[in-house]
Design a protein around this motif. Structure first.
Motif, mmCIF file in Angstrom:
data_model
loop_
_atom_site.group_PDB
_atom_site.id
_atom_site.type_symbol
_atom_site.label_atom_id
_atom_site.label_comp_id
_atom_site.label_asym_id
_atom_site.label_seq_id
_atom_site.Cartn_x
_atom_site.Cartn_y
_atom_site.Cartn_z
ATOM 1 N N LYS A 128 0.830 -1.206 0.000
ATOM 2 C CA LYS A 128 0.000 0.000 0.000
ATOM 3 C C LYS A 128 0.866 1.259 0.000
ATOM 4 O O LYS A 128 0.630 2.196 -0.781
ATOM 5 C CB LYS A 128 -0.910 -0.016 1.227
ATOM 6 C CG LYS A 128 -1.813 1.216 1.369
ATOM 7 C CD LYS A 128 -2.712 1.054 2.583
ATOM 8 C CE LYS A 128 -3.599 2.291 2.782
ATOM 9 N NZ LYS A 128 -2.811 3.478 3.149
ATOM 10 N N ASN A 129 1.889 1.301 0.865
ATOM 11 C CA ASN A 129 2.776 2.463 0.927
ATOM 12 C C ASN A 129 3.566 2.629 -0.368
ATOM 13 O O ASN A 129 3.782 3.756 -0.844
ATOM 14 C CB ASN A 129 3.738 2.322 2.105
ATOM 15 C CG ASN A 129 3.026 2.363 3.442
ATOM 16 O OD1 ASN A 129 1.892 2.836 3.548
ATOM 17 N ND2 ASN A 129 3.666 1.849 4.481
ATOM 18 N N GLU A 132 1.272 4.082 -3.026
ATOM 19 C CA GLU A 132 1.004 5.506 -2.810
ATOM 20 C C GLU A 132 2.209 6.355 -3.200
ATOM 21 O O GLU A 132 2.053 7.438 -3.781
ATOM 22 C CB GLU A 132 0.639 5.744 -1.348
ATOM 23 C CG GLU A 132 -0.733 5.178 -0.968
ATOM 24 C CD GLU A 132 -1.027 5.314 0.517
ATOM 25 O OE1 GLU A 132 -0.087 5.693 1.263
ATOM 26 O OE2 GLU A 132 -2.177 5.055 0.929
ATOM 27 N N GLN A 135 2.257 6.518 -6.926
ATOM 28 C CA GLN A 135 1.180 7.374 -7.429
ATOM 29 C C GLN A 135 1.579 8.844 -7.352
ATOM 30 O O GLN A 135 1.299 9.624 -8.271
ATOM 31 C CB GLN A 135 -0.106 7.132 -6.628
ATOM 32 C CG GLN A 135 -0.811 5.829 -6.973
ATOM 33 C CD GLN A 135 -2.007 5.564 -6.086
ATOM 34 O OE1 GLN A 135 -2.084 6.063 -4.957
ATOM 35 N NE2 GLN A 135 -2.938 4.746 -6.559
ATOM 36 N N SER A 136 2.228 9.222 -6.260
ATOM 37 C CA SER A 136 2.687 10.607 -6.124
ATOM 38 C C SER A 136 3.716 10.938 -7.199
ATOM 39 O O SER A 136 3.696 12.023 -7.793
ATOM 40 C CB SER A 136 3.297 10.824 -4.733
ATOM 41 O OG SER A 136 2.339 10.620 -3.722
#
Length: 222
Positions: A128-129, A132, A135-136
């Motif tokens: 998950k991290n 993310e 994605q950034s």
């Protein structure tokens, strides 16, 4: 049946997951097939207990559900590897070299073979991290979009599918603005235009043509 508008420019998550199911993964079979397995994608050597075999992910999950194999966790999906990938994503400007279907593969393994994954909860959190962080980085890359293309190496198919709608719209807007700018540019004249002299003010006829016409008129008058 017509697809929803938001899916017309890309694949659905289920379609991407279907493609990822063809990725090869190692298993420890608990059965002996005694013969090779003939699949559409190719032939899989016969499965034997206590002998690791490489099979498509869909077959591994199918056998796992029937308790006929143990799935070997990919090396990139260990705690140590994921922590290294996450650090690289946070420190380096480029995307780390994760598998093309890492999101789909991790999700299917966590859903169907959780007991084969050491520290599964920690792995889920790291995935998950990691996602993310990427994605950034992808959003930052889209902000640097040029008129002709957008280049982002080592990005996964699910990630491509997620940014495709925004990228398509942004590319269209940039292209439209560029065309508008060219239309409004007062210096964007016809390359063949040579201007005019004082005597020909107000006439759009090229100077040579006017001269020839004038000569023809004089000759016909005389």
């Amino acid at each position: 049946m017509a697809l929803p508008r938001q899916l017309k420019n890309g694949l659905s998550p289920r379609e991407i997951e279907f493609l990822a199911e063809n990725e090869m993964i190692e298993i420890a079979p608990a059965i002996d097939t005694r013969q090779d397995l003939e699949l559409l994608a190719g032939t899989i050597p016969s499965l034997k207990p206590l002998q690791l075999s490489s099979v498509p992910l869909w077959l591994a999950i199918s056998l796992k559900k029937k308790q006929k194999c143990t799935i070997v966790v990919p090396k990139w999906m260990t705690i140590e590897s994921l922590q290294a990938f996450l650090k690289e994503e946070e420190d380096a400007p480029l995307f780390s070299e994760l598998p093309y279907h890492y999101i789909e593969t991790a999700q299917m393994l966590l859903e169907n073979a959780c007991d084969d994954i050491p520290s599964a909860d920690a792995v889920r959190t790291l995935i998950k991290n990691l996602r993310e962080a990427r994605q950034s980085k992808a959003r930052l890359g889209v902000s640097q979009l040029e008129q002709n293309y957008l280049q982002m190496d080592n990005i996964g198919l699910m990630e491509i599918n997620e940014i495709r709608p925004f990228f398509t719209k942004a590319f269209y807007e940039i292209h439209t603005l560029d065309q508008t700018r060219e239309t409004m540019d007062p210096n964007a004249l016809d390359p063949g235009y040579r201007g005019y002299d004082d005597d020909s003010y107000g006439s759009s006829m090229p100077e040579t043509t006017r001269f020839n016409n004038s000569q023809s008129s004089r000759m016909s008058t005389s």
